[in-house]
Design a protein around this motif. Structure first.
Motif, PDB file in Angstrom:
ATOM      1  N   LEU A  36      -3.458  12.199   4.772  1.00  0.00           N
ATOM      2  CA  LEU A  36      -2.621  11.499   3.795  1.00  0.00           C
ATOM      3  C   LEU A  36      -1.967  12.444   2.774  1.00  0.00           C
ATOM      4  O   LEU A  36      -1.337  11.989   1.832  1.00  0.00           O
ATOM      5  CB  LEU A  36      -3.450  10.444   3.052  1.00  0.00           C
ATOM      6  N   ARG A  37      -2.097  13.733   2.971  1.00  0.00           N
ATOM      7  CA  ARG A  37      -1.575  14.716   2.011  1.00  0.00           C
ATOM      8  C   ARG A  37      -0.077  14.539   1.745  1.00  0.00           C
ATOM      9  O   ARG A  37       0.352  14.477   0.594  1.00  0.00           O
ATOM     10  CB  ARG A  37      -1.838  16.122   2.513  1.00  0.00           C
ATOM     11  N   ASP A  38       0.715  14.477   2.801  1.00  0.00           N
ATOM     12  CA  ASP A  38       2.167  14.372   2.614  1.00  0.00           C
ATOM     13  C   ASP A  38       2.548  13.082   1.912  1.00  0.00           C
ATOM     14  O   ASP A  38       3.437  13.067   1.066  1.00  0.00           O
ATOM     15  CB  ASP A  38       2.893  14.487   3.954  1.00  0.00           C
ATOM     16  N   ARG A  39       1.862  12.004   2.236  1.00  0.00           N
ATOM     17  CA  ARG A  39       2.139  10.725   1.576  1.00  0.00           C
ATOM     18  C   ARG A  39       1.775  10.815   0.092  1.00  0.00           C
ATOM     19  O   ARG A  39       2.496  10.330  -0.766  1.00  0.00           O
ATOM     20  CB  ARG A  39       1.365   9.601   2.229  1.00  0.00           C
ATOM     21  N   GLY A  40       0.672  11.463  -0.229  1.00  0.00           N
ATOM     22  CA  GLY A  40       0.273  11.630  -1.622  1.00  0.00           C
ATOM     23  C   GLY A  40       1.268  12.468  -2.405  1.00  0.00           C
ATOM     24  O   GLY A  40       1.615  12.143  -3.536  1.00  0.00           O
ATOM     25  N   ARG A  41       1.725  13.541  -1.786  1.00  0.00           N
ATOM     26  CA  ARG A  41       2.717  14.399  -2.455  1.00  0.00           C
ATOM     27  C   ARG A  41       4.034  13.647  -2.657  1.00  0.00           C
ATOM     28  O   ARG A  41       4.686  13.788  -3.688  1.00  0.00           O
ATOM     29  CB  ARG A  41       2.952  15.672  -1.653  1.00  0.00           C
ATOM     30  N   LEU A  42       4.437  12.840  -1.660  1.00  0.00           N
ATOM     31  CA  LEU A  42       5.657  12.041  -1.783  1.00  0.00           C
ATOM     32  C   LEU A  42       5.524  11.039  -2.921  1.00  0.00           C
ATOM     33  O   LEU A  42       6.439  10.884  -3.736  1.00  0.00           O
ATOM     34  CB  LEU A  42       5.959  11.314  -0.467  1.00  0.00           C
ATOM     35  N   TYR A  43       4.382  10.368  -3.003  1.00  0.00           N
ATOM     36  CA  TYR A  43       4.141   9.421  -4.092  1.00  0.00           C
ATOM     37  C   TYR A  43       4.284  10.122  -5.444  1.00  0.00           C
ATOM     38  O   TYR A  43       4.943   9.615  -6.352  1.00  0.00           O
ATOM     39  CB  TYR A  43       2.741   8.803  -3.970  1.00  0.00           C
ATOM     40  N   PHE A  44       3.686  11.298  -5.576  1.00  0.00           N
ATOM     41  CA  PHE A  44       3.769  12.063  -6.816  1.00  0.00           C
ATOM     42  C   PHE A  44       5.221  12.391  -7.155  1.00  0.00           C
ATOM     43  O   PHE A  44       5.665  12.192  -8.292  1.00  0.00           O
ATOM     44  CB  PHE A  44       2.943  13.346  -6.688  1.00  0.00           C
ATOM     45  N   GLU A  45       5.978  12.878  -6.174  1.00  0.00           N
ATOM     46  CA  GLU A  45       7.382  13.232  -6.407  1.00  0.00           C
ATOM     47  C   GLU A  45       8.214  12.020  -6.816  1.00  0.00           C
ATOM     48  O   GLU A  45       9.020  12.090  -7.745  1.00  0.00           O
ATOM     49  CB  GLU A  45       7.985  13.887  -5.153  1.00  0.00           C
ATOM     50  N   ILE A  73       0.806  -1.219   0.000  1.00  0.00           N
ATOM     51  CA  ILE A  73       0.000   0.000   0.000  1.00  0.00           C
ATOM     52  C   ILE A  73       0.839   1.268   0.000  1.00  0.00           C
ATOM     53  O   ILE A  73       0.310   2.358  -0.114  1.00  0.00           O
ATOM     54  CB  ILE A  73      -0.996   0.028   1.186  1.00  0.00           C
ATOM     55  N   ASN A  74       2.146   1.127   0.113  1.00  0.00           N
ATOM     56  CA  ASN A  74       3.035   2.282   0.091  1.00  0.00           C
ATOM     57  C   ASN A  74       4.257   1.943  -0.759  1.00  0.00           C
ATOM     58  O   ASN A  74       5.279   1.496  -0.242  1.00  0.00           O
ATOM     59  CB  ASN A  74       3.466   2.667   1.508  1.00  0.00           C
ATOM     60  N   PRO A  75       4.173   2.151  -2.054  1.00  0.00           N
ATOM     61  CA  PRO A  75       5.275   1.758  -2.934  1.00  0.00           C
ATOM     62  C   PRO A  75       6.547   2.570  -2.752  1.00  0.00           C
ATOM     63  O   PRO A  75       7.579   2.201  -3.294  1.00  0.00           O
ATOM     64  CB  PRO A  75       4.699   1.951  -4.339  1.00  0.00           C
ATOM     65  N   VAL A  76       6.517   3.661  -1.999  1.00  0.00           N
ATOM     66  CA  VAL A  76       7.742   4.441  -1.810  1.00  0.00           C
ATOM     67  C   VAL A  76       8.521   4.006  -0.582  1.00  0.00           C
ATOM     68  O   VAL A  76       9.600   4.519  -0.320  1.00  0.00           O
ATOM     69  CB  VAL A  76       7.464   5.965  -1.770  1.00  0.00           C
ATOM     70  N   VAL A  77       8.014   3.018   0.171  1.00  0.00           N
ATOM     71  CA  VAL A  77       8.726   2.503   1.331  1.00  0.00           C
ATOM     72  C   VAL A  77       9.863   1.583   0.855  1.00  0.00           C
ATOM     73  O   VAL A  77       9.807   1.031  -0.253  1.00  0.00           O
ATOM     74  CB  VAL A  77       7.751   1.755   2.277  1.00  0.00           C
ATOM     75  N   GLU A  78      10.886   1.428   1.674  1.00  0.00           N
ATOM     76  CA  GLU A  78      11.991   0.535   1.323  1.00  0.00           C
ATOM     77  C   GLU A  78      11.443  -0.856   1.037  1.00  0.00           C
ATOM     78  O   GLU A  78      10.636  -1.390   1.790  1.00  0.00           O
ATOM     79  CB  GLU A  78      12.995   0.462   2.469  1.00  0.00           C
ATOM     80  N   GLY A  79      11.847  -1.427  -0.087  1.00  0.00           N
ATOM     81  CA  GLY A  79      11.362  -2.737  -0.492  1.00  0.00           C
ATOM     82  C   GLY A  79      10.110  -2.672  -1.352  1.00  0.00           C
ATOM     83  O   GLY A  79       9.606  -3.702  -1.795  1.00  0.00           O
ATOM     84  N   GLY A  80       9.609  -1.467  -1.587  1.00  0.00           N
ATOM     85  CA  GLY A  80       8.421  -1.306  -2.422  1.00  0.00           C
ATOM     86  C   GLY A  80       8.745  -1.545  -3.884  1.00  0.00           C
ATOM     87  O   GLY A  80       9.910  -1.514  -4.292  1.00  0.00           O
ATOM     88  N   PRO A  81       7.731  -1.783  -4.706  1.00  0.00           N
ATOM     89  CA  PRO A  81       7.964  -2.028  -6.126  1.00  0.00           C
ATOM     90  C   PRO A  81       8.426  -0.761  -6.840  1.00  0.00           C
ATOM     91  O   PRO A  81       8.117   0.347  -6.421  1.00  0.00           O
ATOM     92  CB  PRO A  81       6.586  -2.462  -6.629  1.00  0.00           C
ATOM     93  N   SER A  82       9.152  -0.950  -7.912  1.00  0.00           N
ATOM     94  CA  SER A  82       9.589   0.187  -8.711  1.00  0.00           C
ATOM     95  C   SER A  82       8.390   0.803  -9.418  1.00  0.00           C
ATOM     96  O   SER A  82       7.572   0.098 -10.013  1.00  0.00           O
ATOM     97  CB  SER A  82      10.615  -0.267  -9.754  1.00  0.00           C
ATOM     98  N   LEU A  83       8.280   2.106  -9.355  1.00  0.00           N
ATOM     99  CA  LEU A  83       7.177   2.780 -10.043  1.00  0.00           C
ATOM    100  C   LEU A  83       7.436   2.908 -11.541  1.00  0.00           C
ATOM    101  O   LEU A  83       6.536   3.255 -12.295  1.00  0.00           O
ATOM    102  CB  LEU A  83       6.940   4.161  -9.427  1.00  0.00           C
ATOM    103  N   SER A  84       8.652   2.605 -11.983  1.00  0.00           N
ATOM    104  CA  SER A  84       8.954   2.722 -13.411  1.00  0.00           C
ATOM    105  C   SER A  84       8.149   1.735 -14.246  1.00  0.00           C
ATOM    106  O   SER A  84       7.964   1.942 -15.439  1.00  0.00           O
ATOM    107  CB  SER A  84      10.450   2.522 -13.659  1.00  0.00           C
TER     108      SER A  84
END
Length: 106
Positions: A42-51, A14-25
């Protein structure tokens, strides 16, 4: 709620930007619209995902829409609110963006 075995929401499912998460490429779509709200927990998490997504090697197009002064899922709680109407228009425009040319060709 989404992943009860991981109460801090840092499971890679549920959090692909965490260590071990799948590559977004390798994300399997060509466009992403990410919506966040200023007062959403969840705003900061959403912005991090976008970045992370736009810095990845994913070849698609990403957009972000942020509603000022609103909270989580505000657009579902009061659909007569002007910001809610704006969010829904933005979502509708995004979903339908590629539909019109294909409908004209038919």
């Amino acid at each position: 709620m989404v992943c009860p075995s991981c109460p801090d929401y840092d499971d890679p499912k549920i959090n692909p930007v965490v260590e071990g998460g799948p590559s977004l490429s390798g994300l399997g779509c060509g466009r992403v619209l990410l919506t966040v709200s200023e007062n959403d927990f969840l705003r900061d998490r959403g912005r991090l995902y976008f970045e992370v997504l736009i810095r990845s090697l994913w070849p698609g197009m990403a957009e972000i829409h942020e509603a000022e002064g609103e909270g989580h899922c505000f657009h579902l709680h009061d659909m007569n609110n002007e910001k809610a109407k704006g969010r829904m228009r933005r979502l509708s425009d995004f979903f339908n963006r590629d539909m019109l040319p294909s409908m004209i060709r038919q």
